[in-house]
Design an enzyme around this catalytic site. Sequence first.
Site, short mmCIF file in Angstrom:
data_model
loop_
_atom_site.label_atom_id
_atom_site.label_comp_id
_atom_site.label_asym_id
_atom_site.label_seq_id
_atom_site.Cartn_x
_atom_site.Cartn_y
_atom_site.Cartn_z
N ARG A 69 -19.12 4.11 35.87
CA ARG A 69 -19.50 5.03 36.89
C ARG A 69 -20.77 4.47 37.65
NH1 ARG A 69 -16.97 7.65 32.86
NH2 ARG A 69 -18.77 7.76 31.75
N GLU A 106 -23.77 8.05 22.17
CA GLU A 106 -23.80 9.51 21.34
C GLU A 106 -22.37 9.81 20.44
OE1 GLU A 106 -22.45 10.24 25.70
OE2 GLU A 106 -23.93 9.11 24.52
#
Length: 184
Positions: A69, A106
């Site tokens: 992105r 994460e």
Amino acid sequence: MSSQTDQDPRLHAIKTNIRVVPNFPKPGIMFQDITTLLLDPKAFKDTVDLFVERYKAKNISVVAGIEARGFIFGPPIALAIGAKFVPLRKPKKLPGKVISQEYTLEYGRDCLEMHVGAVEPGERALVVDDLIATGGTLCAAMDLLERVGAEVVECACVIELPELKGRDRLNGKPLYVLVEYLEM
């Protein structure tokens, strides 16, 4: 630093055009989906414009976009400020000689790679991604750039998840974000 403190009227449309997808890509993750932002040309343009307004006078010579992105926001920012764009990619996506940096995110581990010679010592770099969560990806990107002698001026993300404290891992490097989302 967050653009939210400036209360720019464009920020509301940006924030409302980001969809939250629960349990993606793994259970417990609240995925911030920017593809819905891209469907609104004005909100997408406003997103890029806010970054361009911030960086146009900062003498940035390299905009490094993080796969995937960061490839959406990085190139238009680079073009608008007169900088080159350098893609930071997942392993085995770039031909030729690369340098690599592993990191923890994460929900697992990953690696970023950059072409050898894409960034020269002394260049002023901006790192661009859509989101900062735990900060692992941005740290890996900064490490790659600094290993070749670049000065990382700032990191720029559309979204920050402040509860995951990724900003704290940046070792004092400035971070500019447009919107913050609190985990629910």
